[in-house]
Scaffold this motif. Structure first.
Motif, PDB file in Angstrom:
ATOM      1  N   ARG A 170      39.469  41.988  45.253  1.00 20.92           N
ATOM      2  CA  ARG A 170      38.110  42.526  45.111  1.00 20.92           C
ATOM      3  C   ARG A 170      38.051  44.031  45.420  1.00 20.92           C
ATOM      4  O   ARG A 170      36.965  44.612  45.447  1.00 20.92           O
ATOM      5  N   THR A 171      39.204  44.652  45.652  1.00 24.93           N
ATOM      6  CA  THR A 171      39.259  46.094  45.871  1.00 24.93           C
ATOM      7  C   THR A 171      38.664  46.817  44.666  1.00 24.93           C
ATOM      8  O   THR A 171      38.995  46.487  43.520  1.00 24.93           O
ATOM      9  N   THR A 175      41.614  45.074  38.660  1.00 25.19           N
ATOM     10  CA  THR A 175      41.304  44.041  37.668  1.00 25.19           C
ATOM     11  C   THR A 175      42.447  43.033  37.620  1.00 25.19           C
ATOM     12  O   THR A 175      43.514  43.242  38.221  1.00 25.19           O
ATOM     13  N   ALA A 176      42.233  41.970  36.885  1.00 30.80           N
ATOM     14  CA  ALA A 176      43.293  40.971  36.724  1.00 30.80           C
ATOM     15  C   ALA A 176      44.537  41.606  36.108  1.00 30.80           C
ATOM     16  O   ALA A 176      45.663  41.259  36.474  1.00 30.80           O
ATOM     17  N   ASP A 177      44.340  42.545  35.193  1.00 26.18           N
ATOM     18  CA  ASP A 177      45.491  43.224  34.588  1.00 26.18           C
ATOM     19  C   ASP A 177      46.234  44.084  35.601  1.00 26.18           C
ATOM     20  O   ASP A 177      47.465  44.198  35.557  1.00 26.18           O
ATOM     21  N   THR A 178      45.485  44.704  36.529  1.00 27.97           N
ATOM     22  CA  THR A 178      46.122  45.474  37.601  1.00 27.97           C
ATOM     23  C   THR A 178      47.006  44.566  38.436  1.00 27.97           C
ATOM     24  O   THR A 178      48.157  44.902  38.755  1.00 27.97           O
ATOM     25  N   VAL A 179      46.486  43.411  38.799  1.00 26.63           N
ATOM     26  CA  VAL A 179      47.244  42.463  39.608  1.00 26.63           C
ATOM     27  C   VAL A 179      48.498  42.025  38.863  1.00 26.63           C
ATOM     28  O   VAL A 179      49.596  42.005  39.427  1.00 26.63           O
ATOM     29  N   LEU A 200      47.625  31.459  38.700  1.00 27.97           N
ATOM     30  CA  LEU A 200      46.678  31.754  39.776  1.00 27.97           C
ATOM     31  C   LEU A 200      45.798  32.951  39.424  1.00 27.97           C
ATOM     32  O   LEU A 200      44.582  32.931  39.675  1.00 27.97           O
ATOM     33  N   ILE A 201      46.397  33.995  38.864  1.00 26.93           N
ATOM     34  CA  ILE A 201      45.606  35.176  38.495  1.00 26.93           C
ATOM     35  C   ILE A 201      44.594  34.821  37.421  1.00 26.93           C
ATOM     36  O   ILE A 201      43.413  35.193  37.502  1.00 26.93           O
ATOM     37  N   GLY A 202      45.049  34.080  36.401  1.00 29.74           N
ATOM     38  CA  GLY A 202      44.144  33.697  35.329  1.00 29.74           C
ATOM     39  C   GLY A 202      42.996  32.843  35.818  1.00 29.74           C
ATOM     40  O   GLY A 202      41.834  33.035  35.416  1.00 29.74           O
ATOM     41  N   GLU A 203      43.292  31.888  36.692  1.00 28.88           N
ATOM     42  CA  GLU A 203      42.238  31.029  37.222  1.00 28.88           C
ATOM     43  C   GLU A 203      41.306  31.825  38.136  1.00 28.88           C
ATOM     44  O   GLU A 203      40.085  31.609  38.136  1.00 28.88           O
ATOM     45  N   PRO A 212      37.672  40.892  35.366  1.00 32.94           N
ATOM     46  CA  PRO A 212      38.429  40.579  34.153  1.00 32.94           C
ATOM     47  C   PRO A 212      39.278  41.771  33.694  1.00 32.94           C
ATOM     48  O   PRO A 212      38.903  42.921  33.883  1.00 32.94           O
ATOM     49  N   GLY A 213      40.412  41.453  33.115  1.00 32.97           N
ATOM     50  CA  GLY A 213      41.236  42.478  32.501  1.00 32.97           C
ATOM     51  C   GLY A 213      40.633  42.914  31.187  1.00 32.97           C
ATOM     52  O   GLY A 213      39.638  42.345  30.722  1.00 32.97           O
TER      53      GLY A 213
END
Length: 214
Positions: A170-171, A175-179, A200-203, A212-213
């Motif tokens: 949540r930083t 985003t999910a793409d960053t992760v 896990l990232i997708g969920e 979202p990415g």
């Protein structure tokens, strides 16, 4: 060399009768107690607080033992445990650099290399060279053990973030793409773990725990 006045061991000096190699080792072991005071950004799953570096290192050592079968290459488990136990000791002097702190990452290598010289230099010369070599091996990912150690180092905080329903995901700006990008090294060591991490990232993205990415 570290100023004696900065060393934990000098707050309650060892008896003069304890000298030589053993004294150097005990001074080092006292100094690394500081690892317990270095806070990370990752939230604990079992309590409402952040974990410290010593807790992180213990968790990594256990994860290596439990998950070693998922390495894409055969690994020496004992050596891999050594790598994960040693790699964050430099944060005693360099501080923790969060994965999503882009500004801090610019100086991370320089700070940590200086810290490695300072901390491992407390040990007898042969152990100092060996520990520094293991630390360099982890950083370069130059062996199957180092690649798996790095992968587990990326999996552990991700699991904590999942259990915290977001955590450092949540930083702002993450985003999910960053992760996915910051966790990609997992795929260099373990196909099963990388598949699990992407799930896990997708969920997490579907549940709104990470932005979202694109």
């Amino acid at each position: 060399m570290v100023d004696d006045e900065d060393l934990i061991a000098e707050r309650t000096p060892l008896p003069d009768a304890i000298g030589g190699r053993l004294r150097e080792q005990l001074v080092f072991l006292a100094e690394v107690d500081k690892l317990k005071t270095v806070l990370r950004q990752s939230p604990l799953a079992a309590a409402d607080r952040r974990e410290n570096d010593a807790e992180h290192s213990w968790h990594l050592a256990l994860m290596v033992s439990v998950l070693a079968e998922h390495s894409d290459e055969p690994i020496d488990v004992g050596r891999t445990v050594e790598l994960v136990v040693l790699h964050d000791l430099v944060e005693i002097y360099a501080g923790d650099t969060p994965l999503y702190d882009d500004a801090g990452r610019e100086s991370q290598q320089e700070r940590e290399e200086a810290a490695a010289d300072r901390l491992f230099g407390l040990l007898p010369a042969d152990q100092a060279a060996r520990f520094r070599g293991l630390w360099d091996e982890f950083e370069s990912r130059g062996s199957p053990e180092a690649r798996f150690a790095k992968a587990v180092d990326r999996v552990q905080p991700l699991l904590l973030n999942w259990l915290a329903r977001g955590g450092t995901w949540r930083t702002p700006g993450v985003t999910a793409d960053t992760v996915r990008a910051r966790k990609a090294v997992i795929g260099e060591a373990s196909t099963p773990l990388w598949t699990m991490v992407q799930e896990l990232i997708g969920e997490g993205e579907r549940r709104g725990w990470v932005s979202p990415g694109e």
